[in-house]
Design a protein around this motif. Structure first.
Motif, short mmCIF file in Angstrom:
data_model
loop_
_atom_site.label_atom_id
_atom_site.label_comp_id
_atom_site.label_asym_id
_atom_site.label_seq_id
_atom_site.Cartn_x
_atom_site.Cartn_y
_atom_site.Cartn_z
N VAL A 128 0.86 -1.18 0.00
CA VAL A 128 0.00 0.00 0.00
C VAL A 128 0.89 1.23 0.00
N SER A 129 0.49 2.25 -0.75
CA SER A 129 1.22 3.51 -0.78
C SER A 129 0.22 4.64 -0.93
N GLY A 130 0.69 5.86 -0.71
CA GLY A 130 -0.18 7.01 -0.84
C GLY A 130 -0.81 7.46 0.45
N LEU A 131 -0.48 6.81 1.56
CA LEU A 131 -0.96 7.28 2.86
C LEU A 131 -0.10 8.45 3.31
N GLU A 132 -0.53 9.15 4.34
CA GLU A 132 0.25 10.25 4.89
C GLU A 132 1.08 9.75 6.06
N THR A 133 2.33 10.21 6.15
CA THR A 133 3.22 9.78 7.22
C THR A 133 2.85 10.43 8.55
N ASN A 134 2.57 9.59 9.55
CA ASN A 134 2.32 10.03 10.92
C ASN A 134 1.11 10.94 11.08
N VAL A 135 0.20 10.93 10.14
CA VAL A 135 -1.05 11.67 10.25
C VAL A 135 -2.17 10.84 9.64
N ALA A 136 -3.41 11.23 9.93
CA ALA A 136 -4.55 10.57 9.31
C ALA A 136 -4.65 10.97 7.84
N PRO A 137 -5.17 10.10 6.95
CA PRO A 137 -5.70 8.79 7.31
C PRO A 137 -4.61 7.73 7.33
N SER A 138 -4.68 6.85 8.31
CA SER A 138 -3.84 5.66 8.35
C SER A 138 -4.72 4.46 8.01
N LEU A 139 -4.10 3.32 7.82
CA LEU A 139 -4.86 2.12 7.46
C LEU A 139 -5.11 1.28 8.71
N GLY A 140 -6.40 1.00 8.98
CA GLY A 140 -6.75 0.21 10.16
C GLY A 140 -7.27 -1.16 9.85
N THR A 141 -7.74 -1.36 8.63
CA THR A 141 -8.28 -2.68 8.26
C THR A 141 -8.30 -2.83 6.74
N PHE A 142 -8.20 -4.06 6.28
CA PHE A 142 -8.33 -4.33 4.85
C PHE A 142 -8.87 -5.74 4.65
N ASP A 143 -9.57 -5.91 3.54
CA ASP A 143 -10.11 -7.20 3.13
C ASP A 143 -9.96 -7.28 1.62
N LEU A 144 -9.04 -8.11 1.15
CA LEU A 144 -8.69 -8.15 -0.27
C LEU A 144 -8.71 -9.57 -0.80
N ASP A 145 -8.90 -9.69 -2.12
CA ASP A 145 -8.76 -10.95 -2.83
C ASP A 145 -7.60 -10.82 -3.81
N VAL A 146 -6.78 -11.86 -3.89
CA VAL A 146 -5.74 -11.93 -4.91
C VAL A 146 -6.13 -13.06 -5.86
N VAL A 147 -6.20 -12.73 -7.15
CA VAL A 147 -6.65 -13.68 -8.16
C VAL A 147 -5.47 -14.06 -9.06
N PHE A 148 -5.32 -15.36 -9.33
CA PHE A 148 -4.22 -15.87 -10.16
C PHE A 148 -4.71 -17.07 -10.95
N ASP A 149 -3.87 -17.58 -11.85
CA ASP A 149 -4.21 -18.74 -12.67
C ASP A 149 -3.76 -20.01 -11.96
N PRO A 150 -4.68 -20.84 -11.47
CA PRO A 150 -4.28 -22.05 -10.72
C PRO A 150 -3.67 -23.12 -11.60
N ALA A 151 -3.80 -23.00 -12.92
CA ALA A 151 -3.15 -23.96 -13.83
C ALA A 151 -1.67 -23.67 -13.96
N VAL A 152 -1.25 -22.45 -13.61
CA VAL A 152 0.15 -22.05 -13.73
C VAL A 152 0.84 -21.98 -12.38
N LEU A 153 0.13 -21.46 -11.37
CA LEU A 153 0.72 -21.26 -10.04
C LEU A 153 -0.07 -21.97 -8.96
N ASP A 154 0.65 -22.39 -7.92
CA ASP A 154 0.03 -23.01 -6.76
C ASP A 154 0.32 -22.13 -5.54
#
Length: 215
Positions: free
Chosen positions: A51-77
């Protein structure tokens, strides 16, 4: 200044603060960064979600995240995940050492969900969190030759107070090649062929000499 003017100024101030806040949150970027984008079948690599683009030592900071990473299961495990990665900064959602609520799991073939909720106080996150850092590092093994796109889907992103944040995403790609014949193996094969060739040539000379003697 009358009451109506004070009310109008308050509304303008709130609008200004909202514009500044949305501008700051709109600049947040989530990036998939591979350790190696080209590898052979059987090889391993890791992809850091940063993650980038937050402000150093000031709000807004990141308190929570919920993400999905999608890839090709035929190529990578998918092998596993490490929150915070292996960087000196460590987990920036656990600055007080209180731990966090986190998890990673398959939700569909080729899709891994991972989330984290900080247990730190908002004041701590706003005052100490860096403006850019690694959220999680995912580990993969190459299964078959091909190219796998790595995409990030945002389910939720929140600041230290739980307010929603917006962010842009940037994926990547990993190319897997068939196992090449290494230099040492190539030289060994070439040397073996030469030895066999010399052996056959010597045998032919011996047979020729024997025939001359017999005649």
């Amino acid at each position: 200044m009358n009451k109506a003017s004070r009310k109008l100024n308050a509304i303008l101030l709130v609008c200004l603060m909202y514009m500044l806040y949305t501008t700051a949150s709109a600049s947040i970027m989530l990036t998939a960064q591979p350790d190696s984008s080209i590898l052979s079948v059987g090889g391993t690599t890791n992809v850091s979600v940063q993650v980038s683009g937050l402000e150093t030592n000031v709000a807004p900071s990141l308190g929570t995240f919920d993400l999905d990473v999608v890839f090709d299961p035929a190529v990578l495990d998918y092998v596993g995940a490490l929150f915070g990665g292996v960087t000196p900064m460590g987990d920036q959602l656990d600055l007080s050492g209180l731990g966090s609520l986190s998890g990673a799991s398959f939700i569909a073939p080729g899709t891994v969900n991972f989330y984290e909720v900080s247990l730190d106080e908002a004041l701590t996150l706003n005052a100490q969190q860096s403006d850019s850092f690694t959220l999680v590092t995912l580990y993969f093994q190459a299964l078959n030759a091909g190219t796998s796109q790595i995409a990030i889907n945002v389910n939720a992103l929140g600041d230290a107070d739980g307010a929603a944040l917006s962010a842009e995403t940037q994926g990547t790609a990993i190319t897997v090649t068939a196992v090449p014949l290494g230099n040492s193996a190539y030289l060994f094969t070439l040397g073996l062929a030469c030895l066999l060739g010399l052996g056959l040539n010597r045998r032919a000379i011996e047979v020729s000499n024997s025939l001359e003697i017999y005649l």
